[in-house]
Design a protein around this motif. Structure first.
Motif, mmCIF file in Angstrom:
data_model
loop_
_atom_site.group_PDB
_atom_site.id
_atom_site.type_symbol
_atom_site.label_atom_id
_atom_site.label_comp_id
_atom_site.label_asym_id
_atom_site.label_seq_id
_atom_site.Cartn_x
_atom_site.Cartn_y
_atom_site.Cartn_z
ATOM 1 N N UNK A 88 -14.086 0.059 1.197
ATOM 2 C CA UNK A 88 -13.966 -0.408 -0.226
ATOM 3 C C UNK A 88 -13.701 1.091 -1.079
ATOM 4 N N UNK A 89 -14.292 2.160 -0.759
ATOM 5 C CA UNK A 89 -14.307 3.250 -1.418
ATOM 6 C C UNK A 89 -13.324 3.931 -1.130
ATOM 7 N N UNK A 90 -12.723 3.864 0.262
ATOM 8 C CA UNK A 90 -11.525 4.327 0.683
ATOM 9 C C UNK A 90 -10.448 3.852 0.265
ATOM 10 N N UNK A 91 -10.161 2.492 -0.190
ATOM 11 C CA UNK A 91 -9.120 1.831 -0.587
ATOM 12 C C UNK A 91 -9.317 2.312 -2.029
ATOM 13 N N UNK A 92 -10.224 2.447 -2.792
ATOM 14 C CA UNK A 92 -10.241 2.826 -4.032
ATOM 15 C C UNK A 92 -9.615 4.319 -4.469
ATOM 16 N N UNK A 93 -10.070 5.164 -3.630
ATOM 17 C CA UNK A 93 -9.581 6.541 -3.561
ATOM 18 C C UNK A 93 -7.806 6.587 -3.271
ATOM 19 N N UNK A 94 -7.531 5.796 -2.301
ATOM 20 C CA UNK A 94 -6.265 5.917 -2.126
ATOM 21 C C UNK A 94 -5.338 5.101 -3.234
ATOM 22 N N UNK A 95 -5.837 4.376 -3.915
ATOM 23 C CA UNK A 95 -5.190 3.564 -4.976
ATOM 24 C C UNK A 95 -5.108 4.624 -6.354
ATOM 25 N N UNK A 98 -2.251 6.810 -6.246
ATOM 26 C CA UNK A 98 -1.066 6.476 -6.457
ATOM 27 C C UNK A 98 -0.583 6.091 -5.274
ATOM 28 N N UNK A 99 -1.277 5.753 -4.063
ATOM 29 C CA UNK A 99 -0.746 4.866 -2.947
ATOM 30 C C UNK A 99 -0.661 3.677 -2.883
ATOM 31 N N UNK A 100 0.187 3.006 -2.407
ATOM 32 C CA UNK A 100 0.615 1.515 -2.184
ATOM 33 C C UNK A 100 -0.577 1.245 -0.746
ATOM 34 N N UNK A 101 -1.807 0.793 -1.220
ATOM 35 C CA UNK A 101 -2.811 0.408 0.066
ATOM 36 C C UNK A 101 -2.641 -0.798 0.653
ATOM 37 N N UNK A 102 -2.668 -0.984 1.919
ATOM 38 C CA UNK A 102 -2.818 -2.372 2.418
ATOM 39 C C UNK A 102 -3.847 -2.270 3.574
#
Length: 408
Positions: A88-95, A98-102
């Motif tokens: 979850x932390x990594x998804x939030x960091x990528x977001x 400005x990354x589109x994270x899937x």
């Protein structure tokens, strides 16, 4: 209709693929409790001690963001990504970058509404799920664990309710060939942004599975094309789907049908029994994207190795020692894959080589030559009868604003 206004039959990314990838896939872990028959990662129950840690993973995302805006789509896969406590932390960091994270989770007890809600809240835009059989018996046998079918359907429904876009992946093997119409019916019933047929690559556990004949592959690709009239379809490691789309566009304009084999006839008959093509149809068919291994696509392994594809076990280097941008743009492996003049065998002679090029992963898996012909392709170069119409369509393919594969 003029070429300038003709709808695209095959799309090309907005930016030159030699400069930046369209999609980056990061294998967050190989840990997964399933025992899937085809698993390229040969997943284990425990996480690997040399996995990229959180700090190294954030550096990878920094390097992906460095390619510029709009950023490549960043997909976190596995194994089962939910085996990482910092997901979850990594998804939030990528977001935040400005990354589109899937995220591409496995159908395990971790595929809960709570976990899906957490990645959605962190900024994930989509998930991809696997469905390799139309029934629990068929799917669970392929995945090696009972209960996976129901976990997958429950997660699928929860993801849609939460507003996540859902891509469904189906491995096209001898196990699933005659079940494809029934799987398609499940996809249409449950609803998905996209259905992707993954043509098996003999790597990992997949080396032990029976491959398809080129003729069976051709029939399956044309059936996937037919399904594209009622919901969006694509392929993984089935790059000749782009050839099929171009051929079918020409044949459709002339009111003609392709000559295909017995598998296509069986799938079409079963689809008719299920009413698969009845009712509302798509106003516009989703064109396949002209992206292939090392050409708009890059894969970063759980230990940081940079591959042109997760199914092509050749490394250009490691993100621990080199910049992802440098490896993607300048490594010999990646630049060779972006040069269609270097293709061998019939792929090198084919008029579709610049828009198809065959699966480099499958060529390597069978011959250990990454530039050899794709052994699953049935097409004979030059045999399509309407070459002038084909030339017009190919020339009309132009760089244009292209959405993410997870955005309609």
């Amino acid at each position: 209709m003029s070429a300038a206004r003709r709808p695209a039959v095959v799309r090309r990314p907005r930016h030159p693929v030699g400069e930046r990838p369209f999609i980056v896939i990061w294998e967050a872990t190989r840990a997964c409790p399933l025992a899937c028959l085809h698993c390229r990662a040969e997943a284990q129950t425990a996480r690997h001690p040399e996995e990229l840690d959180g700090a190294a993973a954030r550096r990878v995302m920094d390097q992906v963001a460095a390619f510029g805006r709009p950023s490549p789509l960043f997909v976190i896969t596995g194994g089962d990504p939910f085996q990482r406590p910092d997901l979850i932390e990594l998804v939030a960091y990528g977001t935040r970058l400005g990354l589109r994270v899937a995220v591409s989770p496995s159908g395990t007890p971790t595929l809960t509404r709570e976990n899906l809600a957490a990645i959605r809240e962190a900024g994930a835009v989509a998930v991809s799920l696997s469905l390799d059989g139309s029934t629990a018996e068929r799917h669970d046998a392929f995945r090696g664990v009972p209960g996976v079918y129901e976990w997958t359907l429950e997660g699928w429904r929860a993801a849609r309710e939460l507003g996540l876009k859902v891509q469904v992946n189906t491995t096209v093997t001898r196990h699933s060939l005659d079940d494809l119409a029934d799987v398609a019916a499940v996809v249409r019933r449950e609803g998905a942004l996209l259905w992707s047929g993954f043509l098996l690559v003999p790597t990992g556990r997949g080396e032990r599975l029976d491959g398809l004949t080129p003729e069976e592959t051709e029939d399956a690709l044309h059936f996937l094309y037919d399904c594209g009239a009622v919901f969006a379809t694509k392929t993984t490691e089935g790059h000749h789907f782009r050839r099929v789309a171009l051929q079918r566009a020409v044949l459709d304009a002339r009111g003609e049908r392709p000559e295909l084999g017995p598998l296509y006839a069986r799938l079409s008959e079963r689809a008719a029994e299920l009413g698969l093509f009845e009712g509302e149809r798509r106003a516009v068919r989703r064109p396949p994207m002209d992206v292939s291994s090392g050409r708009g696509f890059v894969f970063v392994s759980h230990t940081g190795e940079v591959h042109p594809s997760g199914f092509l076990p050749l490394s250009a280097g490691n993100v621990r020692e080199s910049e992802l941008m440098d490896l993607y743009r300048g490594s010999e492996l990646f630049t060779a894959l972006r040069d269609p003049s270097r293709l061998g065998g019939k792929c090198g002679r084919c008029e579709f080589r610049t828009v198809c090029g065959g699966s480099r992963s499958r060529a390597y898996g069978v011959s250990r030559d990454v530039l050899a012909a794709d052994p699953y392709c049935a097409y004979r170069p030059g045999s399509f009868p309407y070459q002038e119409e084909l030339r017009v369509l190919t020339e009309s393919m132009r760089t244009q604003g292209t959405p993410s594969p997870y955005v309609q």
